[in-house]
Design an enzyme around this catalytic site. Structure first.
Site, mmCIF file in Angstrom:
data_model
loop_
_atom_site.group_PDB
_atom_site.id
_atom_site.type_symbol
_atom_site.label_atom_id
_atom_site.label_comp_id
_atom_site.label_asym_id
_atom_site.label_seq_id
_atom_site.Cartn_x
_atom_site.Cartn_y
_atom_site.Cartn_z
ATOM 1 N N GLU A 69 17.786 66.553 81.504
ATOM 2 C CA GLU A 69 19.055 66.192 80.854
ATOM 3 C C GLU A 69 18.828 65.982 79.347
ATOM 4 O OE1 GLU A 69 20.871 62.695 82.487
ATOM 5 O OE2 GLU A 69 22.742 62.973 81.364
ATOM 6 N N GLU A 77 21.761 53.874 85.633
ATOM 7 C CA GLU A 77 22.964 54.580 86.107
ATOM 8 C C GLU A 77 22.564 55.671 87.114
ATOM 9 O OE1 GLU A 77 24.728 58.429 85.068
ATOM 10 O OE2 GLU A 77 24.983 57.297 83.210
ATOM 11 N N HIS A 78 21.530 56.429 86.774
ATOM 12 C CA HIS A 78 21.066 57.480 87.697
ATOM 13 C C HIS A 78 20.567 56.878 89.008
ATOM 14 C CE1 HIS A 78 20.526 61.570 85.679
ATOM 15 N NE2 HIS A 78 21.231 60.864 84.802
ATOM 16 N N HIS A 106 20.856 54.116 80.939
ATOM 17 C CA HIS A 106 21.167 55.424 81.510
ATOM 18 C C HIS A 106 20.322 55.685 82.761
ATOM 19 C CE1 HIS A 106 20.467 59.872 81.657
ATOM 20 N NE2 HIS A 106 21.782 59.859 81.607
#
Lengths: 427, 426
Positions: free
Chosen positions: B139, B67-68, B64
């Protein structure tokens, strides 16, 4: 009665023999067909009774009296989706029923659209009554479900914080009300009140019906009259006017819940005269409507204060809303940054790049609608209700003609009215 | 790149090609649409916590985090360049994959070119990693307040002892604090290479031009020759870790999620797809809105519109979840268990089974109106090595006996756990 229309309009617009406004987008582009039946009523004390209807009516019909009978019938109709929802647009409650099904040409020539219309007509007009009344077990249970649903609005904390800001900002006006009504009103509902609301829905309330898909005009008009009841329907009311909000001191409300993240919502008043054109949505995009926006760059990327910080415009409420999920203790800094960016926009305006990126984003949103039937129906319905553009090409032309200076100027129109903070105090 | 037609039971136009580098491309031309949607996926998700290639551990939340970080390079935020092209972009990380998407109504090839560039040209610095840690921490906190997320991962924590599917996809605030630029680079090199990537495109594109674009893009990059990522088996016990997880959160009403851990694992793409479909049909027959159980439980007020039953199956793990809001979680749990017990004893309603084909056909057909749904389906089928839209052809071969066998092998007492969220005491 049939109007002649400019060719750029995707929809044909008709009024059926029984007074239903019919908006038909005939196309073979999609494999699905959808019909949406939208009735309008004032967002008044009767809204809670009306908001029970979509779920009560889709609970069962005379020929499919139980929930499983109706679901089985939908499955047999190639998984036809029965649509039911209650929303609001300004001071108007919108009751939405309808269906989405497979186009006839994919169903081996079976008249699936007409069969789905028959089913929807039965949902609307032939519930499983006992002695002329809604079944007590269905009524009581769906009333309980409505109570749970209204209470459940508090479970999503972003939505809850938004609602609390709206209730504070628009207190005492219909704009503060939720379309589903209140828990107390729902608990107090009796069969006769809901029955009266049903009578109005099936025979009287003004209706706009949208059909998108491979459906002939005559078939759509016949469907409208099949669904209309005895009629004639009341004509749809004039457009919903946005409120001119009074100038006042900033209202601040802070509430606490055991959350890991605080939710900050800022409500800004906008001048009604500034809202009708394409400029207001462009302003909201440039200010906080995506990764190119001022708020995303400053609050998230530069200061890492929030995963998301965005702005959106509620045109029918003359309100600009800024929302952010933040660490407890960072609310003052985020508010400071939001106000600073707004001030900079008002003083210095948008640069060319920001304006063009916002324009491209808005044009993309609008052009996307041609491939998205549900969203296209929403766009057209909202335009009809609020007096905004309903023809996609017109809306696109307005965006293309918008001027940077006019968009920037809207920053000076936005005045902070309400600051709502749902402060997280998880241990 | 040679493109070949991929037959599929929906008759949807699909072309497949493989670049010399090993990158797979699946194209769904739809000239009547304005919008083009493209998805570039890598077979690397949150469950990939050990590299098969070098045996090194992968930190929790790294997929993740990557991905950012790919959205920022030496020129700044990649999203701005998509916006200049009139396109929007996004990305999402799942258990088994990370997907980067672009949507545009403008000329699609420049946006697809940029998609290929930004995913394949990473740029990591420790300063930017540090900045991203703050954003991702927010998040994580946002999801920590989401009761649906909490009850789901509460359940997975009950079902799985060691398999990383039990861990939050984004990791924890602590685990992401340990990620640095060097770790990102190491993991990127292991999992983001052409044979581990797949591009799917749906929209008004010229397939030949798109194939040429991809081939030129790949030819300009050094060949690495790495094979596709193969997920190593995890030593995971068959039974659950603990039968129950309960948490109090600020919700208006209790909610229950009952889970069943999959114990039949492995198999090729088609057999995993068949296992998944058979389980979903079984759940639909037993708990779908047209089922007797749904009617009874709805009528008794034990469940409402929030109730859902689903199955997620991969070669290395799988689970059923069913539940929703209820005032009586313990009673609902018992009644759900009773439904399974009755089906084991009395068999499956054959009439319900017959309705499923119509339902599935209608569902799949309508879903193909959406370019994004088509792209995601093609990507998912590719990484599972299953033919596109194979559910429709498989469903005809699923018999009542298959459903009963699935019921017996999947629904075992020691594989069941429940997760419950209760309202915070006021």
């Amino acid at each position: 009665m049939t109007q002649t229309l400019p060719s750029a309009d995707l929809f044909e617009h008709h009024v059926s023999a029984r007074g239903v406004e019919v908006h038909l987008f005939r196309t073979r582009k999609f494999k699905a067909v959808q019909l949406v039946w939208m009735a309008e009523a004032p967002l008044d004390a009767g809204r809670t009774a009306r908001s029970l209807l979509p779920d009560l009516l889709t609970r069962g019909t005379a020929s499919c009296p139980e929930i499983s009978d109706l679901a089985g019938r939908c499955e047999e109709l190639y998984n036809t989706d029965l649509l039911s929802a209650v929303t609001a647009c300004g001071p108007t409650q919108v009751l939405r029923l309808g269906f989405e099904t497979v186009a006839d040409r994919f169903a081996g020539g079976r008249p699936l659209f007409s069969e789905a219309v028959d089913l929807l007509a039965e949902v609307l007009h032939a519930p499983p009554l006992v002695d002329g009344r809604f079944r007590a077990d269905h009524f009581e249970q769906e009333r309980d479900n409505l109570v749970h649903a209204i209470r459940g609005l508090a479970d999503d904390k972003h939505v809850f914080a938004y609602r609390r800001m709206v209730e504070t900002m628009h207190a005492g006006t219909p704009w503060a009300l939720h379309s589903w009504g209140t828990v107390d009103d729902a608990l107090a509902l009796d069969e006769s009140a809901v029955h009266a609301a049903w009578d109005a829905l099936r025979e009287q309330l003004p209706v706009r019906m949208f059909v998108v898909g491979d459906v002939e005009r005559e078939v759509a008009l016949a469907a409208a009259d099949r669904l209309a009841g005895a009629g004639p329907r009341r004509p749809t009311p004039g457009r919903v006017a946005a409120p001119e909000l009074p100038v006042r001191e900033v209202h601040r409300v802070t509430e606490r819940e055991p959350l890991n993240q605080s939710k900050l919502v800022l409500g800004f008043r906008m001048r009604v005269a500034a809202l009708p054109g394409a400029e207001a949505p462009l302003f909201a995009l440039a200010f906080g409507g995506g990764s190119h926006s001022r708020l995303f760059k400053r609050v998230r990327e530069q200061e890492s204060l929030a995963y998301g910080c965005g702005a959106s415009l509620v045109l029918d409420a003359s309100t600009l809303v800024v929302q952010a999920g933040i660490d407890p203790g960072k609310a003052a800094r985020v508010e400071e940054l939001v106000l600073d960016e707004l001030r900079r926009l008002a003083d210095d305006g948008l640069d060319d790049d920001e304006f063009e990126l916002s324009r491209k984003a808005q044009l993309r949103r609008l052009r996307n609608l041609r491939d998205a039937p549900r969203e296209l129906v929403q766009f057209t319905h909202y335009g009809l209700m609020t007096g905004r553009a309903t023809v996609l090409d017109d809306a696109i032309a307005r965006v293309q003609a918008a001027k940077k200076e006019d968009v920037s100027a809207l920053a000076a129109d936005a005045t902070l009215d309400t600051v709502y903070l749902l402060e997280g105090d998880a241990p | 790149m040679k493109l070949s037609v991929v037959d599929n039971p929906l008759g949807e136009p699909v072309l497949h090609g493989t670049a010399a580098s090993g990158l797979h491309v699946l194209i769904n031309p739809r000239p009547e649409y304005e919008r083009t949607f493209a998805a570039l996926g890598t077979n690397f998700g949150s469950v990939d916590r050990v590299s098969a290639a070098d045996g090194q551990p992968v930190p929790e939340g790294l997929a993740h985090f990557l991905e950012h970080k790919l959205f920022e390079d030496a020129e700044g935020d990649v999203s701005d360049r998509f916006a200049q092209l009139g396109a929007s972009t996004n990305a999402m990380t799942g258990f088994c994959g990370t997907t980067y998407i672009v949507s545009t109504v403008a000329e699609p090839l420049p946006s697809i070119d940029l998609l290929l560039d930004f995913v394949q040209d990473p740029w990591f610095t420790d300063a930017l990693v540090q900045k991203e840690q703050g954003i991702i921490a927010q998040e994580i906190r946002m999801y920590d307040d989401d009761p649906d997320w909490r009850i789901f991962f509460g359940l997975l924590g009950c079902l799985y002892a060691r398999h990383p599917v039990r861990d939050n996809i984004a990791g924890t605030v602590e685990s992401i604090a340990e990620i640095d630029a060097a770790t990102l680079r190491r993991c990127y090199d292991l999992f983001y290479h052409p044979t581990n990537l797949c591009l799917t495109v749906s929209g008004p594109v010229d397939p030949g031009q798109l194939a040429a674009l991809v081939e030129a893009d790949q030819a300009a990059r050094p060949a690495d020759g790495l094979p596709p990522h193969v997920r190593p088996p995890i030593d995971e016990p068959a039974g659950v870790v603990t039968p129950r997880w309960t948490e109090r959160l600020p919700v208006s009403r209790p909610r229950l999620l009952l889970g069943i851990k999959e114990t039949v694992l492995g198999g090729d793409g088609l057999s995993v797809a068949r296992r998944q479909l058979t389980t979903r049909v079984l759940l639909d027959v037993l708990f779908g809105r047209s089922s007797r159980a749904f009617q009874d439980l709805y009528g008794e007020g034990l469940l409402d519109e929030t109730f859902a039953a689903s199955y997620s199956g991969e070669p290395g793990f799988g689970f059923t979840t069913l539940g929703g809001d209820t005032d009586e979680p313990e009673r609902l749990e018992q009644r759900l268990r009773d439904v399974f017990a009755r089906a084991l004893r009395d068999g499956i309603d054959p009439g319900a089974h017959r309705r499923i084909r119509n339902k599935l056909y209608g569902m799949l057909l309508r879903a193909t109106d959406s370019p994004e749904t088509v792209c995601y389906e093609l990507l998912s089928d590719h990484f599972r090595d299953a033919p596109p839209f194979c559910a429709l052809s498989l469903v005809d071969s699923i018999t009542e006996d298959d459903l009963l066998q699935r019921l017996r092998e999947h629904v075992r007492d020691d594989a069941i756990a429940v997760s419950v969220v209760l309202p915070t005491e006021s």
